[in-house]
Write a protein that holds these residues in place. Structure first.
Motif, PDB file in Angstrom:
ATOM      1  N   VAL A   1       6.500   4.848  -2.417  1.00  0.00           N
ATOM      2  CA  VAL A   1       5.481   3.955  -1.863  1.00  0.00           C
ATOM      3  C   VAL A   1       4.523   4.632  -0.886  1.00  0.00           C
ATOM      4  CG1 VAL A   1       6.997   1.957  -2.148  1.00  0.00           C
ATOM      5  CG2 VAL A   1       6.941   3.152   0.048  1.00  0.00           C
ATOM      6  N   GLY A   2       4.787   5.890  -0.531  1.00  0.00           N
ATOM      7  CA  GLY A   2       3.897   6.586   0.388  1.00  0.00           C
ATOM      8  C   GLY A   2       4.426   6.623   1.814  1.00  0.00           C
ATOM      9  N   GLU A   3       4.117   7.708   2.525  1.00  0.00           N
ATOM     10  CA  GLU A   3       4.661   7.908   3.871  1.00  0.00           C
ATOM     11  C   GLU A   3       4.158   6.863   4.858  1.00  0.00           C
ATOM     12  OE1 GLU A   3       5.339  11.551   7.073  1.00  0.00           O
ATOM     13  OE2 GLU A   3       4.071  11.847   5.296  1.00  0.00           O
ATOM     14  N   GLU A   4       2.907   6.441   4.726  1.00  0.00           N
ATOM     15  CA  GLU A   4       2.343   5.486   5.690  1.00  0.00           C
ATOM     16  C   GLU A   4       3.117   4.177   5.688  1.00  0.00           C
ATOM     17  OE1 GLU A   4      -1.884   3.197   6.674  1.00  0.00           O
ATOM     18  OE2 GLU A   4      -1.809   4.757   5.134  1.00  0.00           O
ATOM     19  N   ASP A   5       3.410   3.646   4.512  1.00  0.00           N
ATOM     20  CA  ASP A   5       4.142   2.381   4.435  1.00  0.00           C
ATOM     21  C   ASP A   5       5.572   2.532   4.941  1.00  0.00           C
ATOM     22  OD1 ASP A   5       1.988   1.009   3.486  1.00  0.00           O
ATOM     23  OD2 ASP A   5       2.617   1.010   1.385  1.00  0.00           O
ATOM     24  N   VAL A   6       6.198   3.653   4.619  1.00  0.00           N
ATOM     25  CA  VAL A   6       7.578   3.874   5.071  1.00  0.00           C
ATOM     26  C   VAL A   6       7.629   3.952   6.597  1.00  0.00           C
ATOM     27  CG1 VAL A   6       9.521   5.496   5.076  1.00  0.00           C
ATOM     28  CG2 VAL A   6       8.346   4.948   2.923  1.00  0.00           C
ATOM     29  N   GLU A   7       6.667   4.605   7.217  1.00  0.00           N
ATOM     30  CA  GLU A   7       6.662   4.735   8.680  1.00  0.00           C
ATOM     31  C   GLU A   7       6.457   3.386   9.370  1.00  0.00           C
ATOM     32  OE1 GLU A   7       7.594   7.291  10.347  1.00  0.00           O
ATOM     33  OE2 GLU A   7       7.816   8.511   8.524  1.00  0.00           O
ATOM     34  N   LYS A   8       5.768   2.459   8.709  1.00  0.00           N
ATOM     35  CA  LYS A   8       5.559   1.127   9.287  1.00  0.00           C
ATOM     36  C   LYS A   8       6.777   0.231   9.123  1.00  0.00           C
ATOM     37  CE  LYS A   8       0.559   0.931   8.360  1.00  0.00           C
ATOM     38  NZ  LYS A   8      -0.482   0.235   7.539  1.00  0.00           N
ATOM     39  N   LEU A   9       7.679   0.601   8.247  1.00  0.00           N
ATOM     40  CA  LEU A   9       8.820  -0.242   7.911  1.00  0.00           C
ATOM     41  C   LEU A   9       9.650  -0.543   9.159  1.00  0.00           C
ATOM     42  CD1 LEU A   9      10.137  -1.547   5.408  1.00  0.00           C
ATOM     43  CD2 LEU A   9      11.547   0.510   5.192  1.00  0.00           C
ATOM     44  N   GLY A  10       9.988  -1.800   9.320  1.00  0.00           N
ATOM     45  CA  GLY A  10      10.786  -2.209  10.475  1.00  0.00           C
ATOM     46  C   GLY A  10       9.941  -2.667  11.650  1.00  0.00           C
ATOM     47  N   ARG A  11       8.634  -2.350  11.628  1.00  0.00           N
ATOM     48  CA  ARG A  11       7.765  -2.748  12.733  1.00  0.00           C
ATOM     49  C   ARG A  11       6.830  -3.889  12.356  1.00  0.00           C
ATOM     50  NH1 ARG A  11       6.880   2.965  13.132  1.00  0.00           N
ATOM     51  NH2 ARG A  11       4.679   2.670  12.566  1.00  0.00           N
ATOM     52  N   THR A  12       6.694  -4.166  11.052  1.00  0.00           N
ATOM     53  CA  THR A  12       5.816  -5.237  10.585  1.00  0.00           C
ATOM     54  C   THR A  12       6.574  -6.097   9.578  1.00  0.00           C
ATOM     55  OG1 THR A  12       4.958  -3.825   8.805  1.00  0.00           O
ATOM     56  CG2 THR A  12       3.741  -3.843  10.890  1.00  0.00           C
ATOM     57  N   ARG A  13       6.162  -7.353   9.492  1.00  0.00           N
ATOM     58  CA  ARG A  13       6.771  -8.245   8.503  1.00  0.00           C
ATOM     59  C   ARG A  13       6.286  -7.886   7.106  1.00  0.00           C
ATOM     60  NH1 ARG A  13       9.368 -12.654  10.413  1.00  0.00           N
ATOM     61  NH2 ARG A  13       9.191 -13.129  12.626  1.00  0.00           N
ATOM     62  N   PRO A  14       7.078  -8.123   6.058  1.00  0.00           N
ATOM     63  CA  PRO A  14       8.352  -8.838   6.059  1.00  0.00           C
ATOM     64  C   PRO A  14       9.575  -7.956   6.309  1.00  0.00           C
ATOM     65  CG  PRO A  14       7.716  -8.393   3.811  1.00  0.00           C
ATOM     66  CD  PRO A  14       6.625  -7.828   4.678  1.00  0.00           C
ATOM     67  N   GLY A  15       9.378  -6.697   6.662  1.00  0.00           N
ATOM     68  CA  GLY A  15      10.518  -5.829   6.931  1.00  0.00           C
ATOM     69  C   GLY A  15      11.110  -5.173   5.710  1.00  0.00           C
ATOM     70  N   ILE A  16      10.485  -5.365   4.564  1.00  0.00           N
ATOM     71  CA  ILE A  16      10.903  -4.708   3.326  1.00  0.00           C
ATOM     72  C   ILE A  16       9.657  -4.272   2.574  1.00  0.00           C
ATOM     73  CG2 ILE A  16      13.086  -5.970   3.077  1.00  0.00           C
ATOM     74  CD1 ILE A  16      11.671  -7.757   1.025  1.00  0.00           C
ATOM     75  N   ILE A  17       9.834  -3.318   1.664  1.00  0.00           N
ATOM     76  CA  ILE A  17       8.761  -2.910   0.754  1.00  0.00           C
ATOM     77  C   ILE A  17       9.313  -3.012  -0.659  1.00  0.00           C
ATOM     78  CG2 ILE A  17       7.140  -1.100   0.094  1.00  0.00           C
ATOM     79  CD1 ILE A  17       7.637   0.188   2.843  1.00  0.00           C
ATOM     80  N   ARG A  18       8.587  -3.708  -1.526  1.00  0.00           N
ATOM     81  CA  ARG A  18       8.988  -3.812  -2.928  1.00  0.00           C
ATOM     82  C   ARG A  18       8.058  -2.965  -3.778  1.00  0.00           C
ATOM     83  NH1 ARG A  18       9.574  -9.369  -1.423  1.00  0.00           N
ATOM     84  NH2 ARG A  18      11.749 -10.040  -1.520  1.00  0.00           N
TER      85      ARG A  18
END
Length: 358
Positions: free
Chosen positions: A61-78
């Protein structure tokens, strides 16, 4: 949304498919775990490191989205993943104790026919309707998405119609047959499920598949489309069928229940919930279905928010009882007595929860 897959993830997915797994779990400090015939099985390989899992996530999914994980809703990436020509997957990335975790739900690239999954003929017949909503219910991992896709591909093979899907993510590619097909992925093609439904309506879709109704906006969009003259096929978490309907209603604030109930009563073609039971020979699992086709009395009860139950002498063309199916499978020697008792116990628990939901 998928960008690429690491070689290790390709190997893991291939192994999972070879072993007949439906799910893959990748957790730091643990070996790969598979769900096979409903049971969790750890691989014999070495434990995965947090860094290895993070690299898989970044590739997907790319580094940018992974780095945001846990700090923005919904807290998951599909996202989607695949073994081309073999299997497709729904990949979900989350975090636990500050490290990435990944789960993958696998779907065969070849969509099974209604006969192969024992889909009730009543549902197949109702798919000929030009409008209304068909709802597949069940708990997580019960096969409801596979059942919905099977019916959708059946329509694709039988009718010259315009099919639009709204999925998060797309888990199986539909090859156009008699139908023309558009598949939209939430987060890539449309911002959310309701926007995808609106796009399908605006472009004149005959059949709209909404992979899952998760929010009130999703439910309202699906019901509005059905009310406007489209055939909608979707899935909703819950069991038994009555609770599936109730879950759709209770997605809304109480002051909107009357409007939602009226739409449901007017447009619901059939609602089902299903279980998967392990075969006695160990060769996969079999689906059993609880099924309701609302008659005038049931529609009136849905409209007024009342509990509705199976009549004492149900018409088998309208009601299908999973208890009877389980007993039949046991008599035919397809499932063991332990599996049958487990399935009957799960049904009793679901109906008890519905009867005491207030």
């Amino acid at each position: 949304m998928v960008q690429q897959q690491t070689d290790l993830l390709n190997e893991i997915m291939a192994e999972a498919f070879e072993r007949g797994a439906t799910d893959i779990y990748l957790l730091p400090g643990e070996p790969v775990a598979y769900r096979i015939d409903g049971q969790l099985v750890r691989s014999e390989e070495e434990a995965l490191s947090g860094q290895t899992i993070k690299e898989m996530a970044i590739a997907a999914v790319g580094e940018e989205d992974v780095e945001k994980l846990g700090r923005t809703r919904p807290g998951i990436i599909r996202s989607g993943c695949s073994i081309p020509g073999v299997a497709d997957g729904r990949l979900t990335i989350a975090k636990a104790l500050g490290q990435c975790t990944i789960s993958i739900r696998l779907f065969p690239s070849t969509i099974p026919s209604p006969e192969e999954i024992r889909l009730p003929q009543t549902i197949v017949d109702l798919s000929e309707q030009k409008s209304g909503i068909i709802v597949f219910g069940g708990e997580t991992g019960s096969g409801k998405t596979t059942a919905a896709l099977s019916l959708l591909d059946f329509i694709n093979s039988q009718r010259a119609v315009h099919i639009c899907t709204v999925e998060a993510p797309v888990v199986a590619r539909l090859t156009p047959k008699k139908a023309v097909v558009q598949q939209r992925e939430v987060g890539m093609d449309v911002p959310d499920g309701s926007a995808g439904v609106l796009a399908a309506m605006t472009q004149g879709a005959d059949v709209i598949f909404v992979a899952e109704l998760r929010t009130a906006d999703d439910v309202m969009a699906a019901l509005t489309a059905a009310d406007a003259g489209h055939l909608v096929i979707t899935t909703v978490h819950g069991a038994p069928p009555q609770m599936v309907v109730e879950n759709m209603r209770q997605a809304f604030p109480e002051d909107e229940w009357a409007q939602v109930s009226a739409l449901l009563a007017r447009n619901l073609l059939v609602v089902t919930s299903q279980l998967l039971l392990e075969r006695k020979d160990g060769n996969g699992r079999l689906a059993v279905y609880d099924l309701f086709v609302p008659d005038e009395q049931i529609r009136n009860m849905i409209e007024h928010g009342a509990n509705f139950h199976r009549p004492r002498n149900p018409d088998p063309a309208v009601y299908r009882d999973a208890k009877d199916e389980i007993k039949q499978l046991l008599e035919e020697g397809l499932i063991s007595e332990d599996i049958a008792n487990n399935g009957l116990g799960r049904l009793r628990s679901a109906y008890y929860s519905y009867a005491h939901k207030d």
